[in-house]
Design an enzyme around this catalytic site. Structure first.
Site, PDB file in Angstrom:
ATOM      1  N   LYS A  33       0.839  -1.217   0.000  1.00 33.19           N
ATOM      2  CA  LYS A  33       0.000   0.000   0.000  1.00 33.19           C
ATOM      3  C   LYS A  33       0.870   1.262   0.000  1.00 33.19           C
ATOM      4  CE  LYS A  33      -1.984  -1.125   3.921  1.00 33.19           C
ATOM      5  NZ  LYS A  33      -1.262  -2.379   4.221  1.00 33.19           N
ATOM      6  N   ARG A 108      -9.498   0.734   9.102  1.00 33.29           N
ATOM      7  CA  ARG A 108      -8.929  -0.556   9.499  1.00 33.29           C
ATOM      8  C   ARG A 108      -9.984  -1.480  10.086  1.00 33.29           C
ATOM      9  NH1 ARG A 108      -3.373   0.332   8.947  1.00 33.29           N
ATOM     10  NH2 ARG A 108      -2.238  -1.246  10.082  1.00 33.29           N
ATOM     11  N   ARG A 147      11.849  -5.148   4.880  1.00 37.77           N
ATOM     12  CA  ARG A 147      11.589  -3.722   4.610  1.00 37.77           C
ATOM     13  C   ARG A 147      12.582  -2.817   5.344  1.00 37.77           C
ATOM     14  NH1 ARG A 147       5.757  -1.479   5.452  1.00 37.77           N
ATOM     15  NH2 ARG A 147       5.990  -2.585   7.423  1.00 37.77           N
ATOM     16  N   ARG A 180      11.623  -0.676  10.766  1.00 40.55           N
ATOM     17  CA  ARG A 180      10.538  -0.314  11.696  1.00 40.55           C
ATOM     18  C   ARG A 180      10.537  -1.234  12.915  1.00 40.55           C
ATOM     19  NH1 ARG A 180       5.071   0.470   8.188  1.00 40.55           N
ATOM     20  NH2 ARG A 180       4.268  -0.805   9.881  1.00 40.55           N
ATOM     21  N   ARG A 191       0.049  -8.664  13.524  1.00 46.02           N
ATOM     22  CA  ARG A 191      -0.544  -7.694  12.581  1.00 46.02           C
ATOM     23  C   ARG A 191      -1.342  -8.433  11.496  1.00 46.02           C
ATOM     24  NH1 ARG A 191       4.788  -4.979  10.962  1.00 46.02           N
ATOM     25  NH2 ARG A 191       3.610  -4.049   9.272  1.00 46.02           N
TER      26      ARG A 191
HETATM   27  P1  AP5 Z   1       4.865  -1.540   1.897  1.00 46.62           P
HETATM   28  O1  AP5 Z   1       4.462  -0.772   0.697  1.00 46.62           O
HETATM   29  O2  AP5 Z   1       5.612  -0.818   2.966  1.00 46.62           O
HETATM   30  O3  AP5 Z   1       3.599  -2.333   2.489  1.00 46.62           O
HETATM   31  P2  AP5 Z   1       2.301  -1.802   3.223  1.00 46.62           P
HETATM   32  O4  AP5 Z   1       1.130  -2.496   2.602  1.00 46.62           O
HETATM   33  O5  AP5 Z   1       2.272  -0.299   3.253  1.00 46.62           O
HETATM   34  O6  AP5 Z   1       2.548  -2.446   4.637  1.00 46.62           O
HETATM   35  P3  AP5 Z   1       2.587  -1.845   6.113  1.00 46.62           P
HETATM   36  O7  AP5 Z   1       3.332  -2.841   6.955  1.00 46.62           O
HETATM   37  O8  AP5 Z   1       3.092  -0.439   6.147  1.00 46.62           O
HETATM   38  O9  AP5 Z   1       1.109  -1.874   6.481  1.00 46.62           O
HETATM   39  P4  AP5 Z   1       0.563  -1.969   7.864  1.00 46.62           P
HETATM   40  O10 AP5 Z   1      -0.852  -1.872   7.510  1.00 46.62           O
HETATM   41  O11 AP5 Z   1       0.936  -3.106   8.706  1.00 46.62           O
HETATM   42  O12 AP5 Z   1       1.290  -0.755   8.631  1.00 46.62           O
HETATM   43  P5  AP5 Z   1       0.803   0.693   9.016  1.00 46.62           P
HETATM   44  O13 AP5 Z   1       1.974   1.574   8.971  1.00 46.62           O
HETATM   45  O14 AP5 Z   1      -0.426   1.081   8.283  1.00 46.62           O
HETATM   46  O15 AP5 Z   1       5.730  -2.791   1.404  1.00 46.62           O
HETATM   47  C1  AP5 Z   1       6.304  -3.691   2.340  1.00 46.62           C
HETATM   48  C2  AP5 Z   1       7.686  -4.127   1.838  1.00 46.62           C
HETATM   49  O16 AP5 Z   1       7.532  -4.867   0.638  1.00 46.62           O
HETATM   50  C3  AP5 Z   1       8.628  -2.964   1.500  1.00 46.62           C
HETATM   51  O17 AP5 Z   1       9.940  -3.317   1.849  1.00 46.62           O
HETATM   52  C4  AP5 Z   1       8.511  -2.813  -0.026  1.00 46.62           C
HETATM   53  O18 AP5 Z   1       9.713  -2.322  -0.602  1.00 46.62           O
HETATM   54  C5  AP5 Z   1       8.243  -4.261  -0.435  1.00 46.62           C
HETATM   55  N1  AP5 Z   1       7.399  -4.358  -1.626  1.00 46.62           N
HETATM   56  C6  AP5 Z   1       6.255  -3.651  -1.894  1.00 46.62           C
HETATM   57  N2  AP5 Z   1       5.754  -4.037  -3.077  1.00 46.62           N
HETATM   58  C7  AP5 Z   1       6.580  -5.022  -3.544  1.00 46.62           C
HETATM   59  C8  AP5 Z   1       6.585  -5.818  -4.724  1.00 46.62           C
HETATM   60  N3  AP5 Z   1       5.630  -5.699  -5.669  1.00 46.62           N
HETATM   61  N4  AP5 Z   1       7.576  -6.725  -4.864  1.00 46.62           N
HETATM   62  C9  AP5 Z   1       8.560  -6.865  -3.923  1.00 46.62           C
HETATM   63  N5  AP5 Z   1       8.613  -6.124  -2.802  1.00 46.62           N
HETATM   64  C10 AP5 Z   1       7.627  -5.217  -2.612  1.00 46.62           C
HETATM   65  O19 AP5 Z   1       0.347   0.461  10.541  1.00 46.62           O
HETATM   66  C11 AP5 Z   1       1.294   0.202  11.567  1.00 46.62           C
HETATM   67  C12 AP5 Z   1       0.566   0.173  12.911  1.00 46.62           C
HETATM   68  O20 AP5 Z   1      -0.040   1.473  13.166  1.00 46.62           O
HETATM   69  C13 AP5 Z   1      -0.603  -0.813  13.010  1.00 46.62           C
HETATM   70  O21 AP5 Z   1      -0.153  -2.106  13.383  1.00 46.62           O
HETATM   71  C14 AP5 Z   1      -1.466  -0.160  14.090  1.00 46.62           C
HETATM   72  O22 AP5 Z   1      -0.940  -0.387  15.388  1.00 46.62           O
HETATM   73  C15 AP5 Z   1      -1.321   1.331  13.789  1.00 46.62           C
HETATM   74  N6  AP5 Z   1      -2.358   1.836  12.856  1.00 46.62           N
HETATM   75  C16 AP5 Z   1      -2.148   2.352  11.611  1.00 46.62           C
HETATM   76  N7  AP5 Z   1      -3.309   2.719  11.062  1.00 46.62           N
HETATM   77  C17 AP5 Z   1      -4.277   2.441  11.979  1.00 46.62           C
HETATM   78  C18 AP5 Z   1      -5.699   2.576  11.971  1.00 46.62           C
HETATM   79  N8  AP5 Z   1      -6.352   3.070  10.896  1.00 46.62           N
HETATM   80  N9  AP5 Z   1      -6.377   2.164  13.077  1.00 46.62           N
HETATM   81  C19 AP5 Z   1      -5.727   1.665  14.156  1.00 46.62           C
HETATM   82  N10 AP5 Z   1      -4.385   1.499  14.213  1.00 46.62           N
HETATM   83  C20 AP5 Z   1      -3.673   1.885  13.128  1.00 46.62           C
END
Ligand code: AP5
Length: 234
Positions: A33, A108, A147, A180, A191
């Site tokens: 994402k 979420r 990552r 991270r 997660r």
């Molecule tokens: P990346 O693009 O970083 O993946 P992502 O889908 O953004 O994954 P996240 O881990 O950031 O999502 P998340 O939902 O767990 O975390 P968030 O920060 O929202 O890609 C991942 C890796 O793969 C990278 O290294 C990239 O280079 C690689 N990659 C990407 N595409 C690729 C491809 N095609 N081929 C090969 N490699 C590839 O949330 C973190 C925490 O915050 C949550 O656990 C929660 O505690 C809190 N939080 C955030 N939002 C909320 C909410 N709305 N409500 C409550 N808590 C929340």
């Protein structure tokens, strides 16, 4: 979903122009994402609104909200809805969001989706699309443990998948590859569990609202980006 079985449903944008698109990116942790949102922002100017990034910023700054959010984030649990909704309300009120945005990591759960719907109704900015990036679960752990974020450019990289040239570009600019805190196997497992229990029901929610589109998130970043562009009609 295995490679090659991507369902691409081009969107009809109606009166909304490209520069005004309001998009939700849905998908499991590690589905890409953030990576795809960064590319869409660079190419089309829609601001990326990532609740994860905003929360990590609050934790790093040591704000009261960050202190409340930290324990949940470290455990891979969701931060409470009141905190997250407050962040979203403030962020969408900023001037750059008036012409469209990409929501990354929000909503979420169903309660957040319903609150978002009410907020967007209030400000007269309906959603154009909820785009699901679909990736097999066995790929997600490797993407997340590999990552790294470049300390200079902020670019999301991966020690297993990024081209060496992109890693070298960061290191050559004097950057470090930062990992991270929640990208460890134990937290990642939780997660992924939280995603399937609380976030995956949004797929049906947005499907029923006729807003859902899906892309296959396997393959290279460029391949996925091409599918995202087709699905959004860009
Ligand atoms: P990346 O693009 O970083 O993946 P992502 O889908 O953004 O994954 P996240 O881990 O950031 O999502 P998340 O939902 O767990 O975390 P968030 O920060 O929202 O890609 C991942 C890796 O793969 C990278 O290294 C990239 O280079 C690689 N990659 C990407 N595409 C690729 C491809 N095609 N081929 C090969 N490699 C590839 O949330 C973190 C925490 O915050 C949550 O656990 C929660 O505690 C809190 N939080 C955030 N939002 C909320 C909410 N709305 N409500 C409550 N808590 C929340």
């Amino acid at each position: 979903m295995p490679a090659g079985r991507c369902i691409v449903i081009p969107l009809t944008l109606g009166a909304t122009t490209e520069s005004e698109m309001r998009i939700i990116l849905l998908g499991a942790p590690g589905s890409g994402k953030g990576t795809q949102a960064q590319r869409l922002m660079a190419d089309h100017g829609f601001p990326q609104v990532s609740t994860g990034d905003l929360l990590r910023g609050a934790v790093a700054a040591g704000t009261p909200m960050g202190l409340r959010a930290k324990a949940a984030m470290d455990a891979g649990e969701l931060v409470t809805d009141d905190i997250v909704l407050g962040i979203i309300r403030d962020r969408l009120a900023e001037p750059d969001a008036a012409g469209g945005f990409i929501l990354d990591g929000f909503p979420r759960n169903i309660a957040q989706a319903e609150s978002l719907g009410e907020l967007l109704d209030d400000i007269g900015q309906p959603l154009d699309a909820a785009l699901l990036i679909d990736v097999d679960s066995d790929v997600l752990m490797k993407r997340l443990t590999g990552r790294r974020t470049c300390s200079v450019t902020g670019k999301v990289l991966n020690v297993y998948f990024s081209p060496q040239s992109e890693i070298d570009e960061c290191l050559g600019a004097g950057g470090e590859l930062l990992q991270r805190d929640d990208d460890n196997e134990e937290t990642i497992s939780n997660r992924l569990k939280v995603y399937s229990e609380q976030t995956a029901p949004l797929i049906e929610h947005y499907s029923q609202a006729s807003l859902l589109s899906r892309v296959d998130g396997s393959g290279s970043v460029d391949e996925v980006y091409a599918r995202v562009g087709s699905a959004l009609g860009l």
